[in-house]
Write an enzyme that holds these catalytic residues in place. Structure first.
Site: not given
Length: 428
Positions: A144, A147, A195
């Site tokens: 998971d 973030g 990102d």
């Protein structure tokens, strides 16, 4: 824009075993030979300093880790895309010559939306797509990755695969903008370029500094790496990722998008006070103007602006600390970033952050991503990483048993190492 050569050898990712699993799934879906399967490896990223300032044109830091997204694929015989996920049920099918339109209802975003978004971005940039892919995508170990830039990693994976089968040669800068198109225009997120920049430009042994106003990166080598007594020149630190169990849909989150809006409103007020008509982002505000005019901001806007300007100072100091290998100062700056995120940006995972700060060997900690769900990160001394991970896992379970119960036991706290940039791996 090409990153310098790395200064060491990262922990091998993906492993041969991980690659074999992905290739096997592609063979089952496509009926093709395993030697034809190509794999895109897109690492997750962390942002040690530069929290919440990328969308304001700030300077941020980033490095990748040795976990990420793997997309195995073979070219289709035609324009069809056939995809299966390791985390979600079903098979999705569509064609690259179908016109993709932005998602209007964000509640309709699913795992397949990123593949369609990649086609949308390439179509709208004028690239000719004739071949689709048959593929299998999976986050490593089912992690998971809230973030850690998982959405960017997935989007870039699809972009690189589609470009590969269509013989398109694009630069990392091109793909950064294409991924931004997926996030902003197709999915409706207000994300900046941090990102995709981290995933496409990072190199092992360096900390990437990304100027989000000019979209230009610079690289600072970790001087202590060449002096390291550890095997293969590995750094004297590791990265802890502690998952909170808090989850919600980011596009629906008042937290993230509202704070982006508040930052812009703070910039608008400060620029107006100085007689400027520049676009309302805080990078356009001179620090001297901010100090002179910050009294005009209401409480919420003042907090957002204070976080931006103080974080920019931490990034500058962090660059110097990293360059000289001063992990103590770097850690203090990272923790200060976490405190500002709580006080001035009002992030929510306070308890997990505080537990990390108390863990043995931890030099600094802060939120990873928006800070309203997902995980916190910490820089920890290499020889105490496992001890720190055990401490954090036990303390957080004691304080938040219900949240911890939602996370698989082997994924509650991960010990990671710095990684490298995204790549397409061909069968040898």
């Amino acid at each position: 824009m090409v990153a310098p050569a790395g200064g060491g050898s990262p922990s091998r990712w993906p492993s041969d075993e991980e690659l074999d699993i992905v290739r096997k799934n592609v063979v089952e879906i496509s009926g093709r030979d395993a030697r034809e399967v190509r794999v895109v490896a897109c690492p997750y990223r962390i942002c040690p300093l530069g929290a919440h300032i990328d969308h304001q044109g700030g300077i941020v830091t980033a490095m990748t880790i040795n976990y990420g997204v793997l997309l195995g694929f073979v070219p289709s015989d035609d324009a069809e895309v056939v995809l299966q996920s390791g985390q979600f049920k079903g098979i999705t099918r569509f064609r690259v010559d179908d016109l993709q339109k932005p998602i209007e209802n964000r509640g309709n975003i699913t795992w397949e939306s990123y593949a369609r978004g990649a086609v949308y971005a390439l179509q709208n940039s004028g690239y000719d797509l004739r071949k689709g892919i048959i593929g299998y995508i999976s986050g490593v170990n089912g992690l998971d990755s809230s973030g850690l830039s998982s959405s960017a990693a997935v989007g870039i994976a699809y972009l690189l695969a589609l470009e590969n089968v269509n013989d398109l040669v694009l630069s990392p800068v091109d793909n950064i903008q294409l991924d931004k198109s997926i996030e902003n225009r197709y999915l409706g997120l207000e994300n900046g370029i941090l990102d995709p920049s981290a995933i496409l430009l990072s190199r092992y042994g360096y900390l990437t500094f990304m100027d989000c106003k000019t979209a230009s990166p610079s690289y600072v080598y970790f001087s202590e790496l060449s002096k390291s007594q550890q095997p293969q020149g590995r750094p004297p630190f590791k990265i802890l990722l502690a998952f909170s169990g808090l989850q919600h849909n980011l596009p629906k989150s008042r937290g993230y998008n509202m704070r982006v809006f508040e930052c812009k409103e703070a910039a608008r007020a400060l620029l107006c006070a100085s007689g400027s008509e520049d676009a309302p982002i805080l990078r356009k505000v001179d620090p001297g103007v901010y100090e002179a005019q910050k009294c005009i901001l209401d409480e919420n806007l003042a907090k957002r602006a204070e976080h931006y300007f103080s974080e920019m100072k931490r990034v500058v100091k962090g660059r110097e600390a990293w360059a000289r290998g001063d992990l103590q100062e770097l850690g203090q700056l990272i923790s200060a970033s976490g405190r500002s995120s709580i006080v001035n940006y009002e992030c929510e995972m306070i308890q997990l952050y505080e537990i990390l700060l108390k863990a043995p060997g931890v030099l600094g900690a802060r939120f990873s991503g928006a800070g309203f769900r997902g995980c916190c990160l910490a820089i920890v001394e290499s020889d105490r990483a496992e001890e720190a991970a055990a401490y954090v896992g036990a303390e957080y379970e004691r304080s938040q048993p219900e949240l911890v119960s939602k996370i698989p036991a082997d994924r509650r706290v991960l010990v990671c190492e710095p990684g490298d940039s995204a790549q397409v791996i061909l069968q040898s």
